[in-house]
Design an enzyme around this catalytic site. Structure first.
Site, short mmCIF file in Angstrom:
data_model
loop_
_atom_site.label_atom_id
_atom_site.label_comp_id
_atom_site.label_asym_id
_atom_site.label_seq_id
_atom_site.Cartn_x
_atom_site.Cartn_y
_atom_site.Cartn_z
N GLN A 275 2.58 -8.41 -1.26
CA GLN A 275 1.67 -7.29 -0.50
C GLN A 275 0.55 -7.23 -1.80
O GLN A 275 1.23 -7.22 -3.28
CB GLN A 275 1.75 -5.91 -0.60
CG GLN A 275 2.20 -6.25 1.05
CD GLN A 275 2.34 -5.96 2.53
OE1 GLN A 275 0.95 -6.67 1.98
NE2 GLN A 275 2.80 -6.05 3.36
N CYS A 399 -1.57 -6.25 9.73
CA CYS A 399 -2.76 -6.10 9.24
C CYS A 399 -4.04 -6.24 9.54
O CYS A 399 -4.83 -6.61 9.13
CB CYS A 399 -2.58 -6.83 7.52
SG CYS A 399 -2.10 -9.35 8.16
#
Length: 443
Positions: A275, A399
């Site tokens: 991430q 996401c």
């Protein structure tokens, strides 16, 4: 309306990507850099059958109260930031609204919690990826323009830490001396395609993506004059497509030592998923960890597990945890992570989730499944396997609100949504990370 035509528009609403929404002669116009309540002149960029894309060239009314002055000189040219012209409070509200809207469009109206904010709104990314092209006979390095693959040259990206300026400057010096050419996507020619850099716990991992085996020793020498500890890789990508990385890797210099991340000794291969916002990553992983702990699950299956960091964190609150990842380098990183940290109840399996998950059916009783897929969401076969497993609790980390809502709708005949929490993983952009908790229905 026609392409390049200038029109005057009243902005009525805001779209999923932060663009203003107007109507003219019955047609919808999405206007980049315009905000609700504003009137503007806009240049038509693209005409579709039912709508148009445009960019605001002049705001003729009083500016929106949420409008701010962008701090980056490349804003409006580079396609990276889409929301730098609005206040951070509005960005957070807009992302919550986008998640709500996605679920509503999927026929699943839900209550969405306020967006968890990032500790930084600039200089927060731990990874950058810069395309390398060719212009006027010389290689150019930068970022893609909005909605195109035209390179906007840059010496600094304000979403990256300060080290990006040094790396870019050194790389440009190397290019000017090397004689190597930037990549031409249309012709499929050139030597160097991308420069990719990731920072993990203060250590830089630098990868040069090339079309062939090239000599990076001069680049390594220049970097050693600026950085005490770094890794340099050559990645070879001979494919004539727009995928950044190829399958062939060569370590040019540096030691692949584990570093400390969230209390774990880890090594993340440059091909592995990690991430981009360290602060939000830690908050999301702790959120999922608490959900697993409170659910008292005996077995956790972490689908799309990447380099295994969240998998390892979950190992401490369950009897057994199994990660599934399609990327070979990421899977090897996860296995090394378990060995380096003495985690004996963690298994990392290589393969496509849709193929591997059904083979774990004997683990279904008392399990909890974590889904963390790419933007495209889950394959329908994965969702069917989840239904077959029928875990009491399901956690979906996404996401992409649209594919999250789509997949939750498919699961809704067996599951009810108990919580939807957006996290601002990507300040100054329209992207948002969301944690969705689902519970098996009692029907």
């Amino acid at each position: 309306m026609e392409k390049n035509q200038t029109v005057k528009l009243n902005i009525e609403n805001v779209g999923m990507n932060g663009e203003g929404v107007a109507r003219l002669d019955g047609e919808v116009v999405f206007v980049k850099n315009a905000l609700p309540g504003e009137t503007c002149f806009a240049k038509i960029l693209c005409v579709k059958k039912k709508f148009c894309y445009a960019v605001a060239t002049e705001i003729t009314s009083k500016p929106s109260p949420v409008r701010t002055t962008p701090v980056c000189p490349a804003f409006g040219k580079c396609g990276g930031c889409t929301l730098q012209h609005v206040s951070y409070e509005y960005q957070l509200a807009l992302k919550r609204q986008n998640v709500e809207s996605a679920f509503k469009k999927a026929g699943m109206p839900v209550v969405v919690s306020p967006t968890a904010e990032s500790d930084k709104t600039l200089r927060y990314r731990n990874k950058m990826s810069l395309p390398v092209g060719q212009k006027d006979g010389k290689p150019v390095v930068g970022l893609y323009a909005f909605n195109s693959h035209r390179i906007v040259e840059t010496d600094d990206c304000l979403l990256q830490p300060d080290w990006n300026k040094t790396v870019i400057a050194v790389f440009k010096k190397f290019l000017s001396r090397s004689g190597y050419k930037g990549y031409d996507e249309l012709k499929g020619s050139g030597d160097i395609r991308h420069l990719v850099v990731r920072e993990v716990a203060g250590k830089l991992c630098i990868s040069v993506v090339a079309t062939k085996n090239i000599d990076l020793s001069a680049f390594a020498a220049l970097l050693k004059g600026k950085f005490a500890d770094f890794l340099l890789y050559l990645n070879i990508n001979k494919n004539n497509n727009n995928v950044i990385l190829g399958d062939e890797w060569k370590l040019v210099c540096g030691n692949e030592n584990a570093v400390d991340v969230d209390g774990l000794k880890i090594f993340v291969h440059p091909a592995g998923f990690f991430q981009v916002n360290d602060y939000i990553r830690s908050r999301i992983y702790e959120k999922v960890r608490e959900i697993v702990k409170n659910a008292s699950a005996k077995i956790v299956i972490d689908a799309y597990s990447g380099a295994g960091i969240m998998t390892a964190m979950l190992a401490g609150v369950t009897t057994e945890v199994i990660g599934i990842e399609i990327n070979r380098e990421a899977t090897e990183s996860a296995k090394k992570l378990a060995r380096d940290n003495g985690i004996n109840n963690m298994t990392s399996l290589l393969g496509d989730v849709k193929d591997v998950l059904p083979s774990l059916k004997d683990k279904a009783e008392g399990c909890l499944i974590v889904l963390d897929p790419p933007r495209s969401g889950c394959d329908p076969m994965v969702l069917q396997s989840v239904k077959d497993f029928a875990p009491e609790t399901l956690v979906y980390v996404s996401c992409n609100p649209a594919t999250l809502a789509r997949d939750c709708k498919i699961l809704s005949d067996k599951y009810d949504i108990s919580e939807v929490q957006p996290f601002d993983m990507f300040p100054m952009t329209d992207h948002v990370e969301t944690v969705c908790v689902m519970k098996r229905s009692v029907k």
